[in-house]
Design a protein around this motif. Structure first.
Motif, PDB file in Angstrom:
ATOM      1  N   THR A 271       0.578  -0.850   0.476  1.00  8.59           N
ATOM      2  CA  THR A 271      -0.248  -0.237  -0.222  1.00  8.59           C
ATOM      3  C   THR A 271       0.764   1.204  -0.119  1.00  8.59           C
ATOM      4  O   THR A 271       0.448   2.570  -0.797  1.00  8.59           O
ATOM      5  CB  THR A 271      -1.017  -0.037   1.444  1.00  8.59           C
TER       6      THR A 271
ATOM      7  N   ASN B 140       1.606   4.078  -3.278  1.00 10.84           N
ATOM      8  CA  ASN B 140       0.911   5.277  -3.400  1.00 10.84           C
ATOM      9  C   ASN B 140       1.956   6.225  -2.908  1.00 10.84           C
ATOM     10  O   ASN B 140       2.265   7.391  -3.035  1.00 10.84           O
ATOM     11  CB  ASN B 140      -0.046   5.228  -1.767  1.00 10.84           C
TER      12      ASN B 140
ATOM     13  N   GLY C 292      -7.044   9.090   2.536  1.00  6.87           N
ATOM     14  CA  GLY C 292      -8.015   8.258   1.718  1.00  6.87           C
ATOM     15  C   GLY C 292      -7.558   8.396   0.503  1.00  6.87           C
ATOM     16  O   GLY C 292      -8.192   6.575   0.058  1.00  6.87           O
ATOM     17  N   VAL C 293      -6.391   8.060  -0.082  1.00  8.18           N
ATOM     18  CA  VAL C 293      -5.957   7.922  -1.118  1.00  8.18           C
ATOM     19  C   VAL C 293      -5.064   5.909  -0.287  1.00  8.18           C
ATOM     20  O   VAL C 293      -5.657   5.325  -1.104  1.00  8.18           O
ATOM     21  CB  VAL C 293      -4.426   8.086  -1.346  1.00  8.18           C
TER      22      VAL C 293
ATOM     23  N   PHE D 264      -7.756   3.608  -0.193  1.00 11.44           N
ATOM     24  CA  PHE D 264      -8.660   3.239  -1.906  1.00 11.44           C
ATOM     25  C   PHE D 264      -7.768   2.115  -2.104  1.00 11.44           C
ATOM     26  O   PHE D 264      -8.420   1.069  -2.256  1.00 11.44           O
ATOM     27  CB  PHE D 264      -8.334   4.293  -2.368  1.00 11.44           C
TER      28      PHE D 264
ATOM     29  N   CYS E  42      -7.805  -0.586   0.435  1.00 11.40           N
ATOM     30  CA  CYS E  42      -8.512  -1.854   0.775  1.00 11.40           C
ATOM     31  C   CYS E  42      -8.105  -2.955  -0.072  1.00 11.40           C
ATOM     32  O   CYS E  42      -8.687  -4.093  -0.082  1.00 11.40           O
ATOM     33  CB  CYS E  42     -10.270  -1.048   0.778  1.00 11.40           C
ATOM     34  N   GLN E  43      -8.413  -1.963  -1.559  1.00 12.15           N
ATOM     35  CA  GLN E  43      -8.734  -3.664  -3.064  1.00 12.15           C
ATOM     36  C   GLN E  43      -7.145  -4.305  -2.248  1.00 12.15           C
ATOM     37  O   GLN E  43      -7.530  -5.177  -3.211  1.00 12.15           O
ATOM     38  CB  GLN E  43      -8.396  -2.198  -4.189  1.00 12.15           C
TER      39      GLN E  43
ATOM     40  N   TYR F   7     -14.711  -2.989  -3.623  1.00 11.82           N
ATOM     41  CA  TYR F   7     -15.831  -2.123  -4.660  1.00 11.82           C
ATOM     42  C   TYR F   7     -17.384  -3.216  -4.904  1.00 11.82           C
ATOM     43  O   TYR F   7     -17.279  -2.014  -4.744  1.00 11.82           O
ATOM     44  CB  TYR F   7     -14.967  -0.314  -4.649  1.00 11.82           C
TER      45      TYR F   7
ATOM     46  N   ILE G  90     -13.776   4.233 -10.931  1.00 11.62           N
ATOM     47  CA  ILE G  90     -12.130   4.483 -10.657  1.00 11.62           C
ATOM     48  C   ILE G  90     -11.870   5.238 -11.266  1.00 11.62           C
ATOM     49  O   ILE G  90     -10.556   5.724 -10.730  1.00 11.62           O
ATOM     50  CB  ILE G  90     -11.359   2.633 -10.433  1.00 11.62           C
TER      51      ILE G  90
ATOM     52  N   LEU H 114     -12.239   8.745 -10.750  1.00 14.28           N
ATOM     53  CA  LEU H 114     -12.417   9.066  -9.586  1.00 14.28           C
ATOM     54  C   LEU H 114     -10.319   9.731  -9.297  1.00 14.28           C
ATOM     55  O   LEU H 114     -10.915  10.465  -8.702  1.00 14.28           O
ATOM     56  CB  LEU H 114     -12.521   8.127  -8.401  1.00 14.28           C
TER      57      LEU H 114
END
Lengths: 234, 296
Positions: free
Chosen positions: A75, A79, A185-186, A189, A192-193, A222, B213, B216
């Motif tokens: 993660t 990012n 947020g990023v 996002f 979670c995936q 999602y 996606i 966004l």
């Protein structure tokens, strides 16, 4: 060698104290501190990961001990570029490596807190009905809830400290808040995936113990949430 | 004495607090000087520069650490800035790029920005195209670069007119550089999101979700691009009206969203490179979502 471990321990202590003016100095020694953070992150999250999977089976415990740090590292790496860009755009005068270190410091603090909770989690597991008993499904639900609470608690503490550090760096409350929220947020996002791709963590009682599901890249977190909501609402 | 009498006396009183004009000003000044003012302690930020050492008491050997100087010098963009310097400036100090445009050095800056814009969009386009593969490997990057440039060109005249109407002292060349800067910043952010989009591309199976996606990610990126353009216009002398520029931002977003529908398919597969059926983007999205609901 002894000096190295001493320094590593000193880093742990400083990270736990999380004094912004001290952690701000870390950003200038990013190379050595990234190494130190990664060591504590892997240690803490592996320990805690092991406790997550232990109720299901010892093999599951071993798998999660590998997957939990992997999830955090992937993660952060995924990012790294966008977190650095967003921090710079929102007014933090830090480099990409420094923003990466700031995020990894926050994740390391989560890992350390969770690592410290491991004995408590193990004690609770010891008192839970084991797999194969009549109350297994209830125990599984309890394990789930317990870990969600612990992870949320560690996350809140770490993010408060990250905010203090950002506020110190930016010398501006609003900028620090904006950067923290965008990073959160990023990271959520993508996190979670990735947790969806790397599942199972807790190990569903009626499914076989495996490192990854048969189709780890089939579907997304999602999409799953959307279909659950669709089933509930329509 | 009645209450009316009291009111009359009060209104005639020359020392009444509100009636400032009736008070002798010299007297008032002397009164002011005599009154001691409560001296408030000025607010101090946490010590940064002075506090240069810190001792860790848990260790036997104290570890001395230098506290960094947090207040760095303002970012300076050289006149003949390289591509990387320009990208760095766009992220760290967009105002320095705007100042360069304002100073009339917009021609070279424009071409560098255009190059970065195309490069970043092509990379992101490749990731978009990898969802369906085959023809989309090259069709998606071309459509994304072409569609964005076309949308920008469509909106360029209105940006110039709106900029002038809102009071900005700006030339067509400067506004073009500003627009290029905003879209380049958007493309840089898209490149930053590329690893995230890449992970989703290999996990998501449905076009609708992949579209959500990408939308966004694009929404976050275009927000910062538009912020740069608005900031640029603010820095150009004499701008008074914000509403017109906000309206223009909405127009650009709508144009770009419609362009994705006009140039479809960008994510999914198709026998032809372009679809000839004309549709409004909202209608197209609702159709895709409807199909998705029926399939599952």
């Amino acid at each position: 060698m002894t000096d190295y471990f001493k320094q590593l321990w000193a880093d742990l202590v400083q990270l736990c104290r999380a004094e912004p003016h001290v952690l701000a100095t870390w950003l200038d020694k990013d190379k050595e501190k990234i190494q130190s953070c990664l060591i504590w992150l892997i240690l803490g999250s592996s320990l805690y990961g092991a406790s997550i999977g232990l109720w299901r089976a010892p093999l599951q415990s071993f798998y999660v001990a590998i997957k939990f740090p992997l999830l955090i590292i992937l993660t952060t790496l995924g990012n790294a570029i966008i977190n650095g860009m967003l921090a710079q755009l929102l007014g933090a005068k830090i480099s990409f490596r420094q923003s990466f270190l700031a995020v990894i410091m926050s994740f390391t603090l989560i890992a350390i807190i969770l690592g410290a909770f491991t004995p408590l989690a193990l004690f609770l597991l010891h008192n839970l009905p084991p797999m194969g008993t009549a109350a297994a499904s209830q125990a599984h639900a309890l394990v789930l809830i317990l870990h969600v609470i612990l992870i949320a608690f560690a996350g809140i503490i770490a993010n408060i400290h990250l905010f203090n550090l950002l506020e110190y760096i930016c010398t501006n409350h609003l900028k620090a808040k904006q950067i923290l929220l965008t990073w959160l947020g990023v990271n959520m996002f993508l996190g979670c995936q990735l947790s969806w791709n790397l599942r199972p963590f807790f190990g569903t009682p009626h499914l076989e113990v495996r490192f990854l599901r048969d189709d780890p890249f089939n579907g997304s977190f999602y999409e799953a949430v959307f279909h659950i909501l669709k089933r509930l609402l329509f | 004495m009645t209450t009316d009498d009291i009111h009359t006396l009060e209104s005639n009183n020359p020392l009444k607090d509100n009636d400032v004009t009736l008070v002798d000003t010299t007297e008032k000044e002397s009164m002011r000087m005599e009154t001691p003012k409560p001296e408030k302690e000025p607010y101090h930020l946490p010590k940064k520069d002075n506090d240069t050492t810190l001792v860790d008491t848990t260790e036997k050997e104290s570890i001395r650490m230098e506290i960094p100087k947090l207040e760095k010098e303002p970012y300076h963009l050289p006149e003949s800035a390289s591509t990387m310097q320009l990208v760095d400036a766009l992220l760290k100090s967009p105002e320095s790029v705007i100042n360069q445009i304002k100073a009339g050095q917009s021609k070279k800056t424009f071409f560098i920005l255009l190059g970065v814009f195309v490069f970043c969009h092509v990379i992101y386009g490749l990731i978009v195209g990898s969802f369906s593969g085959d023809v989309q490997w090259y069709a998606a990057p071309i459509k994304i670069v072409g569609g964005t440039i076309l949308s920008a060109l469509l909106c360029y005249p209105s940006l110039y007119i709106f900029g002038c109407l809102s009071g900005a002292n700006i030339t067509p060349g400067q506004i073009l550089s500003l627009l290029a800067g905003g879209l380049t910043l958007t493309s840089i952010l898209l490149l930053g999101f590329a690893p995230v989009a890449f992970i989703f591309t290999f996990s998501i199976k449905t076009i609708a979700f992949m579209g959500v996606i990408h939308t966004l990610i694009w929404a976050v990126s275009i927000y910062f691009g538009l912020r740069y353009i608005v900031m640029g216009l603010t820095r150009m002398d004499g701008r008074k009206d914000n509403n017109l520029i906000t309206t223009w931002c909405v127009i650009l977003i709508l144009t770009m969203l419609q362009m994705t529908t006009t140039l479809r398919p960008i994510i999914g597969e198709s026998d032809t490179l372009l679809t000839h059926e004309k549709r409004f983007f909202v209608e197209h999205w609702l159709n895709v979502l409807d199909n998705e609901m029926k399939v599952k």
